[in-house]
Write a protein that holds these residues in place. Structure first.
Motif, PDB file in Angstrom:
ATOM      1  N   THR A 156       0.894  -1.384  -0.194  1.00  0.00           N
ATOM      2  CA  THR A 156       0.021   0.116   0.086  1.00  0.00           C
ATOM      3  C   THR A 156       0.910   1.147   0.082  1.00  0.00           C
ATOM      4  O   THR A 156       0.419   1.936  -0.722  1.00  0.00           O
ATOM      5  N   THR A 157       1.919   1.175   0.764  1.00  0.00           N
ATOM      6  CA  THR A 157       2.802   2.376   1.049  1.00  0.00           C
ATOM      7  C   THR A 157       3.535   2.739  -0.466  1.00  0.00           C
ATOM      8  O   THR A 157       3.705   3.792  -0.932  1.00  0.00           O
ATOM      9  N   LEU A 158       3.887   1.760  -1.204  1.00  0.00           N
ATOM     10  CA  LEU A 158       4.621   1.952  -2.279  1.00  0.00           C
ATOM     11  C   LEU A 158       3.603   2.450  -3.488  1.00  0.00           C
ATOM     12  O   LEU A 158       4.289   3.185  -4.338  1.00  0.00           O
ATOM     13  N   SER A 159       2.315   2.456  -3.236  1.00  0.00           N
ATOM     14  CA  SER A 159       1.662   2.975  -4.366  1.00  0.00           C
ATOM     15  C   SER A 159       1.815   4.702  -4.421  1.00  0.00           C
ATOM     16  O   SER A 159       1.519   5.128  -5.408  1.00  0.00           O
ATOM     17  N   PHE A 160       2.115   5.299  -3.190  1.00  0.00           N
ATOM     18  CA  PHE A 160       2.140   6.773  -3.293  1.00  0.00           C
ATOM     19  C   PHE A 160       3.767   7.053  -2.873  1.00  0.00           C
ATOM     20  O   PHE A 160       3.952   8.240  -2.787  1.00  0.00           O
ATOM     21  N   LEU A 161       4.594   6.349  -2.902  1.00  0.00           N
ATOM     22  CA  LEU A 161       6.018   6.566  -2.322  1.00  0.00           C
ATOM     23  C   LEU A 161       6.557   7.247  -3.647  1.00  0.00           C
ATOM     24  O   LEU A 161       7.603   7.963  -3.449  1.00  0.00           O
ATOM     25  N   GLY A 162       6.236   7.104  -4.785  1.00  0.00           N
ATOM     26  CA  GLY A 162       7.264   7.468  -6.012  1.00  0.00           C
ATOM     27  C   GLY A 162       7.300   8.811  -6.122  1.00  0.00           C
ATOM     28  O   GLY A 162       8.299   9.363  -6.234  1.00  0.00           O
ATOM     29  N   PRO A 163       6.119   9.609  -6.190  1.00  0.00           N
ATOM     30  CA  PRO A 163       6.258  10.834  -6.281  1.00  0.00           C
ATOM     31  C   PRO A 163       7.022  11.662  -5.237  1.00  0.00           C
ATOM     32  O   PRO A 163       7.437  12.795  -5.291  1.00  0.00           O
ATOM     33  N   LEU A 164       6.645  11.112  -4.029  1.00  0.00           N
ATOM     34  CA  LEU A 164       7.177  11.927  -2.678  1.00  0.00           C
ATOM     35  C   LEU A 164       8.773  11.580  -2.827  1.00  0.00           C
ATOM     36  O   LEU A 164       9.347  12.498  -2.440  1.00  0.00           O
ATOM     37  N   VAL A 165       9.416  10.693  -3.173  1.00  0.00           N
ATOM     38  CA  VAL A 165      10.510  10.332  -3.382  1.00  0.00           C
ATOM     39  C   VAL A 165      11.318  11.328  -4.461  1.00  0.00           C
ATOM     40  O   VAL A 165      12.441  11.846  -4.258  1.00  0.00           O
ATOM     41  N   SER A 166      10.497  11.448  -5.470  1.00  0.00           N
ATOM     42  CA  SER A 166      11.035  12.243  -6.489  1.00  0.00           C
ATOM     43  C   SER A 166      11.155  13.507  -6.334  1.00  0.00           C
ATOM     44  O   SER A 166      11.920  14.326  -6.442  1.00  0.00           O
ATOM     45  N   SER A 167       9.967  14.209  -5.451  1.00  0.00           N
ATOM     46  CA  SER A 167      10.056  15.487  -5.069  1.00  0.00           C
ATOM     47  C   SER A 167      11.005  15.715  -4.159  1.00  0.00           C
ATOM     48  O   SER A 167      11.828  16.922  -3.954  1.00  0.00           O
ATOM     49  N   LEU A 168      11.459  14.809  -3.114  1.00  0.00           N
ATOM     50  CA  LEU A 168      12.454  15.076  -1.983  1.00  0.00           C
ATOM     51  C   LEU A 168      13.779  15.092  -2.841  1.00  0.00           C
ATOM     52  O   LEU A 168      14.713  15.904  -2.319  1.00  0.00           O
ATOM     53  N   SER A 169      13.933  14.236  -3.726  1.00  0.00           N
ATOM     54  CA  SER A 169      15.311  14.116  -4.361  1.00  0.00           C
ATOM     55  C   SER A 169      15.496  15.454  -5.030  1.00  0.00           C
ATOM     56  O   SER A 169      16.638  16.070  -5.163  1.00  0.00           O
ATOM     57  N   GLY A 170      14.406  15.888  -5.898  1.00  0.00           N
ATOM     58  CA  GLY A 170      14.397  17.412  -6.506  1.00  0.00           C
ATOM     59  C   GLY A 170      14.787  18.360  -5.731  1.00  0.00           C
ATOM     60  O   GLY A 170      15.696  19.344  -5.959  1.00  0.00           O
ATOM     61  N   LEU A 171      14.284  18.175  -4.327  1.00  0.00           N
ATOM     62  CA  LEU A 171      14.510  19.493  -3.409  1.00  0.00           C
ATOM     63  C   LEU A 171      16.123  19.253  -2.697  1.00  0.00           C
ATOM     64  O   LEU A 171      16.786  20.355  -2.734  1.00  0.00           O
ATOM     65  N   LEU A 172      16.429  18.269  -2.721  1.00  0.00           N
ATOM     66  CA  LEU A 172      17.795  17.905  -2.284  1.00  0.00           C
ATOM     67  C   LEU A 172      18.882  18.410  -3.495  1.00  0.00           C
ATOM     68  O   LEU A 172      19.766  18.977  -2.967  1.00  0.00           O
ATOM     69  N   ALA A 173      18.590  18.073  -4.584  1.00  0.00           N
ATOM     70  CA  ALA A 173      19.437  18.397  -5.976  1.00  0.00           C
ATOM     71  C   ALA A 173      19.189  19.984  -5.800  1.00  0.00           C
ATOM     72  O   ALA A 173      20.302  20.658  -5.996  1.00  0.00           O
ATOM     73  N   SER A 174      18.254  20.515  -5.515  1.00  0.00           N
ATOM     74  CA  SER A 174      18.178  22.237  -5.919  1.00  0.00           C
ATOM     75  C   SER A 174      18.778  23.030  -4.447  1.00  0.00           C
ATOM     76  O   SER A 174      19.774  23.790  -4.703  1.00  0.00           O
ATOM     77  N   LEU A 175      18.778  22.274  -3.438  1.00  0.00           N
ATOM     78  CA  LEU A 175      19.661  22.740  -2.454  1.00  0.00           C
ATOM     79  C   LEU A 175      21.111  22.706  -2.661  1.00  0.00           C
ATOM     80  O   LEU A 175      21.812  23.648  -2.141  1.00  0.00           O
ATOM     81  N   GLU A 176      21.673  21.513  -3.147  1.00  0.00           N
ATOM     82  CA  GLU A 176      22.992  21.468  -3.324  1.00  0.00           C
ATOM     83  C   GLU A 176      23.700  22.679  -4.278  1.00  0.00           C
ATOM     84  O   GLU A 176      24.791  23.021  -3.918  1.00  0.00           O
TER      85      GLU A 176
END
Length: 187
Positions: A137-157
């Motif tokens: 159940t958790t994997l169904s909505f985890l993709g967009p969250l991981v993608s946005s978090l990685s985008g935030l970290l990349a922009s902070l870098e």
């Protein structure tokens, strides 16, 4: 004598209540063009949603009906979508910053600690969801969250040099523990 005893008791009760009241964690106010201020605001927003997720998962147990489970799952998906939207919004704010507009003395440790707290808060809420509803159940909505978090970290870098190195040091222990926990799960 009775009056002074009653007033003494009342006064003691008031002082006990004041000193035992919970205190809020002081969050320093940051300027709008400061990445630490943007992440601090994001963290406050995320805490509200993860609190809602944690309350929802706590209200579900093995005796819950299918309708209660479906409602809880919908509420959790909505909260996670809101977290994702907040992260995307913060990412847009961070990418609009330029290196020249930032102070030369950026405290990367404070920013890295905020990022770590943000990730730990989201991780804790997701762990509760996994414990209650399972990994599938958790994997169904985890993709967009991981993608946005990685985008935030990349922009902070890009904005703050060496931030990812500091965050990596802070999160090494968390990721090791998470991988050990996930190794024992079955889909």
């Amino acid at each position: 004598m009775k009056t002074s005893l009653i007033s003494l008791f009342s006064l003691a009760t008031i002082f006990t209540g004041v000193f035992s009241a919970p205190t809020a964690k002081a969050v320093p106010v940051k300027r709008a063009g400061d990445p630490t201020g943007i992440i601090s605001s994001l963290y406050s927003t995320v805490q509200a949603y993860t609190g809602s997720i944690n309350a929802t998962t706590a209200s579900i147990d093995s005796g819950s009906t299918a309708a209660e489970n479906a409602t809880a799952e919908a509420n959790i998906k909505s909260a996670i979508a809101s977290i994702n939207s907040a992260i995307v919004s913060a990412n847009i704010q961070v990418t609009s910053l330029s290196k020249k507009s930032l102070d030369k003395r950026q405290d990367t440790t404070e920013l890295a600690t905020l990022v770590e707290d943000l990730i730990l808060d989201i991780s804790g809420a997701l762990n509760n969801v996994i414990a209650q509803f399972g990994l599938t159940t958790t994997l169904s909505f985890l993709g967009p969250l991981v993608s946005s978090l990685s985008g935030l970290l990349a922009s902070l870098e890009v904005v703050v040099n060496d931030l990812l190195a500091v965050v990596q040091e802070l999160l090494d222990g968390l990721l090791t523990g998470l991988s050990l926990g996930l190794a024992g799960l079955t889909l």
